[in-house]
Design an enzyme around this catalytic site. Sequence first.
Site, PDB file in Angstrom:
ATOM      1  N   LYS A   1       0.826  -1.209   0.000  1.00 19.85           N
ATOM      2  CA  LYS A   1       0.000   0.000   0.000  1.00 19.85           C
ATOM      3  C   LYS A   1       0.869   1.272   0.000  1.00 19.85           C
ATOM      4  O   LYS A   1       0.446   2.314  -0.472  1.00 19.85           O
ATOM      5  CB  LYS A   1      -0.929   0.030   1.220  1.00 19.85           C
ATOM      6  CG  LYS A   1      -1.860  -1.168   1.386  1.00 19.85           C
ATOM      7  CD  LYS A   1      -3.028  -1.123   0.434  1.00 19.85           C
ATOM      8  CE  LYS A   1      -4.073  -2.195   0.741  1.00 19.85           C
ATOM      9  NZ  LYS A   1      -3.591  -3.595   0.606  1.00 19.85           N
TER      10      LYS A   1
HETATM   11  C1  LIG Z   1      -4.008  -4.741  -0.070  1.00 19.00           C
HETATM   12  C2  LIG Z   1      -3.153  -5.944  -0.106  1.00 19.00           C
HETATM   13  C3  LIG Z   1      -3.337  -6.959  -1.081  1.00 19.00           C
HETATM   14  C4  LIG Z   1      -4.462  -6.916  -2.088  1.00 19.00           C
HETATM   15  O1  LIG Z   1      -4.255  -5.921  -3.079  1.00 19.00           O
HETATM   16  P1  LIG Z   1      -5.489  -5.452  -3.970  1.00 19.00           P
HETATM   17  O2  LIG Z   1      -4.962  -4.313  -4.768  1.00 19.00           O
HETATM   18  O3  LIG Z   1      -6.569  -5.020  -2.999  1.00 19.00           O
HETATM   19  O4  LIG Z   1      -5.915  -6.607  -4.792  1.00 19.00           O
HETATM   20  C5  LIG Z   1      -2.468  -8.036  -1.073  1.00 19.00           C
HETATM   21  N1  LIG Z   1      -1.495  -8.149  -0.149  1.00 19.00           N
HETATM   22  C6  LIG Z   1      -1.289  -7.202   0.790  1.00 19.00           C
HETATM   23  C7  LIG Z   1      -0.209  -7.408   1.790  1.00 19.00           C
HETATM   24  C8  LIG Z   1      -2.104  -6.064   0.853  1.00 19.00           C
HETATM   25  O5  LIG Z   1      -1.889  -5.154   1.804  1.00 19.00           O
END
Ligand SMILES: *Cc1c(COP(=O)(O)O)cnc(C)c1O
Length: 495
Positions: free
Chosen positions: A113
């Site tokens: 993120k």
């Molecule tokens: C948010 C997240 C995901 C999923 O990503 P999306 O873009 O929502 O599909 C996968 N792994 C981690 C560690 C995340 O924080």
Amino acid sequence: MEEVLYKSTRSKKEPVKASQAVLKGLSADGGLFVPDHIPALDKSLAAFSKMSYQETAYEVMKLYLTDFTEEELKTCIARAYDEKFDTAAVAPLKEAKGAYYLELFHGATIAFKDMALSILPHLMTTAARKNHVKDEIVILTATSGDTGKAALAGFAGVEGTRIIVFYPKNGVSPIQEKQMVTQKGDNTYVVGITGNFDDAQTGVKKLFGDKELEKELAEAGFRFSSANSINIGRLVPQIVYYVYAYARLLAKGELSEGEKINVVVPTGNFGNILAAFYAKNMGLPIHKLICASNDNKVLYDFFATGTYDKNREFVLTSSPSMDILISSNLERLIYRIAGNDAEKTASLMAALGSGGKYEITPGMQEALSDFYGNYATEKETAAAIKALYENCGYVIDTHTAVASAVYDKYRADTQDMTKTVIVSTASPYKFTRSVMEAMGEDGAMDDFALADALSLLSKVPVPAAVEEIRTAPVLHTKVCDKEEMKAVVKQFLAV
Ligand SMILES: *Cc1c(COP(=O)(O)O)cnc(C)c1O
């Protein structure tokens, strides 16, 4: 350069400029903003192979954020991808067991993120200036753990913004809570809710919809905004690292120019893999987009059957950031495979809203041939962590392990030996307990002792993000009932 405008997935309303889409987040009709066309890369892959992460970011993002000036965009990029990342490469690749792991966890909160949330605040304040918005932007977020901290880290200290995060007081892990309540920055506010995540989320939605509050805030010079993953200001920065990964492999001689790669993405809200889809459509040589799910395998079923059905049991897994039954960003793909038909998309989304499911046409399903979906059970996820560690000493987190396990299934299914990038979305130190248990280590230690034990095994130092919170002072102690959320917001903003 051709201007890219942003249309809603649900109506034929007048398209908006990129900066307006960033400011609004969601279209007024409830639809998501999509680019009116996907721009092509305008530099060769060989040229990209000589660029830094920041240079790549500029060359990719300029194609989408066409009403930002070169100077504005370069300033945003310089402020986002700086020493907050613990490696100059920003997103390094590690080769292990015949695949390349793209590590997207070198930012402030050691999860992917950070890749978008470190630049979103700068895109937002720039967009506000361009549109003569004088109000201070107040980000409101409800979090079940990860997004809250990444948003706090992104917005902390960014002039012209404040951020208020609500989390369920007894619904996040001790480390997650400690990460949030130790957050520095005069513009940050963290509040525990005596309730669960849904209470926090419902409360935040209510605040967003409160017209009276909106008016009071406007009079005091504030406006609410959201940092959630449907904002194009989060999607566009995620396209960058696919181009960058390809270019790095090219530079290292692992690929020849134009040779195709597969990408495997551990998926929840469908934002990360959608960015890969956009990269492919910009001309990046990608063969298959492999969508990896955990036991909440609503996307696997969708790719297999053409029916999206969220009416099922919600499973709590060891990859909590993928425990999602409504993948919001999928709407952008639906719109595209419906031939950019907003009416069709709106009717499918209405069906999802009322009955929790929808079915796409056979024609639309054919347009999904770039994708391969599969899932990993909890057992398979743990086995993937153990196998990779035993095979080559490389330790991955639970989300990445879902992708790794699904990649093995893909290869067994298809015999496809195309070189493959597996997207690594979190540091193993973010999910230390599950990772250590998967490797057969005794979990009867506190979280910091476990981190030290993991460091001995993996020979990777404990990241600063974990080190810091061991001793950091608690700066946020506010706890409130869900009925008090509005009063708390007004108190923080002194309105
Ligand atoms: C948010 C997240 C995901 C999923 O990503 P999306 O873009 O929502 O599909 C996968 N792994 C981690 C560690 C995340 O924080």
